[in-house]
Design an enzyme around this catalytic site. Structure first.
Site, mmCIF file in Angstrom:
data_model
loop_
_atom_site.group_PDB
_atom_site.id
_atom_site.type_symbol
_atom_site.label_atom_id
_atom_site.label_comp_id
_atom_site.label_asym_id
_atom_site.label_seq_id
_atom_site.Cartn_x
_atom_site.Cartn_y
_atom_site.Cartn_z
ATOM 1 N N PRO A 179 0.850 -1.194 0.000
ATOM 2 C CA PRO A 179 0.000 0.000 0.000
ATOM 3 C C PRO A 179 0.886 1.244 0.000
ATOM 4 O O PRO A 179 1.801 1.351 0.818
ATOM 5 C CB PRO A 179 -0.776 -0.111 1.314
ATOM 6 C CG PRO A 179 -0.751 -1.560 1.644
ATOM 7 C CD PRO A 179 0.558 -2.092 1.121
ATOM 8 N N GLU A 188 10.528 -10.981 -16.806
ATOM 9 C CA GLU A 188 9.110 -10.661 -16.781
ATOM 10 C C GLU A 188 8.695 -9.783 -17.951
ATOM 11 O O GLU A 188 7.565 -9.841 -18.399
ATOM 12 C CB GLU A 188 8.773 -9.957 -15.457
ATOM 13 C CG GLU A 188 7.306 -9.558 -15.389
ATOM 14 C CD GLU A 188 6.852 -9.090 -14.017
ATOM 15 O OE1 GLU A 188 7.646 -9.157 -13.084
ATOM 16 O OE2 GLU A 188 5.699 -8.642 -13.922
#
Lengths: 383, 326
Positions: free
Chosen positions: A134, A248
């Protein structure tokens, strides 16, 4: 500039994998409607992943001694391409196969390799990646989830968010702070393998705007990990993560997220018999971009195969590739809605809506557009 | 063959005969004979002619870096076009024609636009049914009167005076398109180099402008375009001696689409100085616009490519794999 980033051929040996994976993928999607196939990345089917493992189609870049295919990045390219072209559900093994297994191979201890990698190659150990937190967003150096040394290992406290598939995974590889504070930036970060069944872990799914729930929040409340949870070097987490991201960002998956929609739309055009210049021009533009991006992705795979870490090249492909993936639904929506006289195909309509709504995520996952362009600028010597 | 083994001597030859001053002289209407003589005597014009015909017999993939180097040096003569024309002529059993040969497609009954039409010695025209070779001295030329332009319109005679050879299956427009795409690639690469160097040198508000994030993002996009154009051009040069239409169309679509963006970003970074005639930037950016239009813009080729794609029932990925032989 970037002279080594040049055309390469897919080796014939690796092309030979195509018929097998094509057959398995076709069987897996035979009953799936197009809007489900369009969810390929997030289609979770552990039985399908185990089937791929049995067929020797997972862990292709992993040495045989750890249960892998003993082949290279080109073999993986062929398999991924066929799976995505069919819209097969790849989510269950996706991250373990692409990132976790190479990471453990490169940085793990021999015990870790023997424990995790053969199970990954069989499609039996499913991984997620705990990077975001967060408030951290793209600023991964600001992570605050903390692992402190204990007599037996580590004690983990904090929270991760946007961790794809954590609800269904067995393990998370988490980027955590093992020393210092947020002001220390890249220093003091480490990667830990977390068994998601341990006490103190709470996973809460986050529904997305398409009605799916692949993301989750993961809370760590005094989670005790053994000493061998640390992967690689303590404090070297940042360096390891950067190397991991080249895997990735370079693959064909950064081009093909909207490919099911593209093919469904082309099938519709053929059915409708539409061949005006505006339509043909759009089809031609997309095919030119697709062919070029694919060529770039193969070229980048060649750099991986040569043992390089093509961080800048992978960023170039990902930024261009996700633009392509995002332009497709926007242009196809415009095209279809410009022809209200054509009979509507509900499956195509649902596929278009799904891809249109989820498309903003394409340039968020795996590094935002602005971060990638920053990496490219560094590659140009501007930073 | 190692890419550099062929490229280095070629680039060296261009560096010595095609400096910015030489380009400006030819663009201003001065003689190009010395530059052509240097290129002709280097032997590279025989690159694509089969060995059995006295050529070097290189594959297109080996020659592609040379085509890009021509763009990267803003060479104001139809060098790549001459290499291709010589190979087409030699295949038709015609011996070496000395002098430069431009390529063009005849459009209707009027005059035909010919890239390099002002400076070429011959032109090989695709009239839709055959290829005709004309000696340009015998044709009426109409200059564009655009400052620095080496292109021209040529009035072609009705028939009878030209050497005719059999037209290859899909004509020569895609060969011209590929040459233009490769030239865009070379010039774009050069512009990226010039622009990033300038961004690191030019100081504003107390620091190099390249330190500004807004500018870094623009240059990153420029780099993406440059790399995509290069890969598309390389892809088109892979599969055979004379590339087939679909990969050549693809290269031209990607290159033409990127050309304007690349030119604009380069000018944006250089600011006003880049607009001046004295600055070398314009030698490259003006050409990007010309090459974008030469042998069909992006839209022209997109329509042709789209039509071919829609004829096939294959999945898009399979169509790309099959059609591009990659």
């Amino acid at each position: 500039m970037f002279e080594n980033f040049a055309y390469a051929d897919l080796p014939q040996d690796d092309e030979d994998l195509r018929p097998l994976v094509r057959q398995i993928a076709a069987d897996a999607v035979v009953d799936l409607p197009m809007d489900q196939r369009a969810r390929s990345w997030s289609g979770f089917d552990a039985a399908f992943s185990r089937k791929l493992g049995e067929a020797g189609l997972l862990g292709l870049t992993i040495p045989e001694q750890y249960g892998g295919g003993g082949r290279g990045p080109f073999a993986r390219f062929v398999v991924v391409e066929e799976l995505l072209a069919a819209g097969a559900p790849v989510a269950a093994h996706w991250i373990a196969d692409r990132q976790s297994a190479p990471l453990i191979l490169n940085f793990g201890t021999e015990e870790q390799r023997q424990f995790y990698i053969p199970r990954i190659c069989r499609g039996e150990a499913l991984f997620c990646i705990g990077m975001s937190e967060p408030g951290s967003g793209s600023d991964l150096a600001s992570v605050t989830t903390k692992a402190e040394r204990t007599k037996k290992g580590w004690r983990l406290n904090g929270q991760k968010i946007w961790t794809t598939n954590s609800l269904h995974s067995d393990y998370m590889i988490a980027l955590v702070r093992t020393s210092g504070g947020a002001e220390d930036r890249h220093k003091g970060l480490s990667q830990l393998i977390v068994d998601l069944k341990l006490p103190g872990i709470t996973i809460k799914p986050i529904s997305d705007l398409t009605g799916d729930a692949h993301f989750a929040e993961v809370f760590f409340d005094d989670v005790d990990l053994s000493a061998d949870a640390l992967i690689g070097e303590e404090g070297a987490g940042w360096k390891q993560v950067v190397a991991e991201l080249a895997f990735e960002r370079s693959g064909p998956e950064r081009i093909y997220s909207s490919i099911i929609l593209l093919d469904s739309w082309i099938a519709h055009l053929r059915e409708a018999g539409r061949s005006d210049d505006t339509t043909l021009s759009l089809v031609g533009e997309f095919m030119a971009r697709l062919a070029t991006l694919r060529g770039m992705s193969v070229a980048c795979t060649a750099l991986l195969a040569a043992g390089e870490s093509p961080v800048v090249e992978a960023s170039i492909i990902k930024d261009l590739g996700t633009s392509f993936e995002q332009d497709l639904p926007a242009a196809i929506a415009n095209d279809l809605a410009s022809h209200p006289d054509e009979s509507a195909n509900p499956e195509l309509y649902r596929t278009l809506q799904y891809v249109s709504h989820i498309a903003p995520s394409f340039s968020l996952r795996g590094g935002t557009r602005e971060i990638l362009r920053g990496i490219i600028a560094r590659g140009l010597g501007l930073r | 063959m190692d890419r550099r083994e062929l490229l280095d001597p070629f680039a060296g030859m261009l560096a010595s005969c095609c400096a910015p001053a030489d380009i400006r002289r030819i663009e201003a209407g001065g003689t190009h004979l010395e530059m052509w003589e240097a290129i002709e005597s280097s032997g590279f014009l025989q690159a694509l002619v089969p060995e059995s015909q006295g050529g070097i017999g290189l594959r297109m993939a080996s020659v592609a870096p040379l085509f890009m180097a021509l763009g990267g040096n803003a060479v104001p003569l139809p060098v790549a076009e001459t290499m291709i024309a010589r190979s087409l002529l030699s295949t038709a059993g015609i011996g070496t024609i000395s002098g430069s040969i431009a390529l063009a497609c005849q459009n209707g009954a009027g005059s035909t636009f010919v890239p390099y039409g002002r400076v070429c010695d011959h032109v090989l025209i695709d009239d839709g049914s055959a290829l005709q070779l004309f000696d340009v001295r015998q044709l009426e030329r109409q200059y564009t009167n655009v400052p620095g332009s080496v292109d021209a319109w040529l009035n072609l005679p009705k028939s009878g005076e030209a050497l005719r050879i059999i037209r290859p299956g899909s004509g020569i427009s895609h060969l011209g398109a590929l040459v233009s795409a490769a030239a865009i690639s070379g010039a774009a690469d050069r512009l990226l180099d010039m622009t990033t160097t300038y961004a690191n040198e030019r100081v504003q508000f107390g620091k190099p402008i390249g330190r500004q994030q807004a500018l870094q993002q623009q240059l990153a996009v420029m780099a993406e375009d440059v790399i995509a154009v290069r890969l598309a051009a390389e892809l088109a040069c892979q599969n055979s001696f004379l590339p087939s239409e679909i990969p050549a169309a693809t290269a031209k679509i990607i290159a033409s689409n990127a050309a304007v963006r690349i030119a604009n970003t380069a000018h944006a970074v250089f600011g006003a100085i880049g607009i001046s005639a004295e600055h070398d930037l314009q030698l490259f950016t003006r050409r990007l616009h010309n090459w974008r239009q030469a042998f069909g813009s992006e839209q022209y080729w997109q329509i042709r490519l789209g039509a071919k794609r829609l004829k096939s029932e294959l999945r898009s990925i399979d169509w790309v794999r099959n059609t591009y032989e990659c």
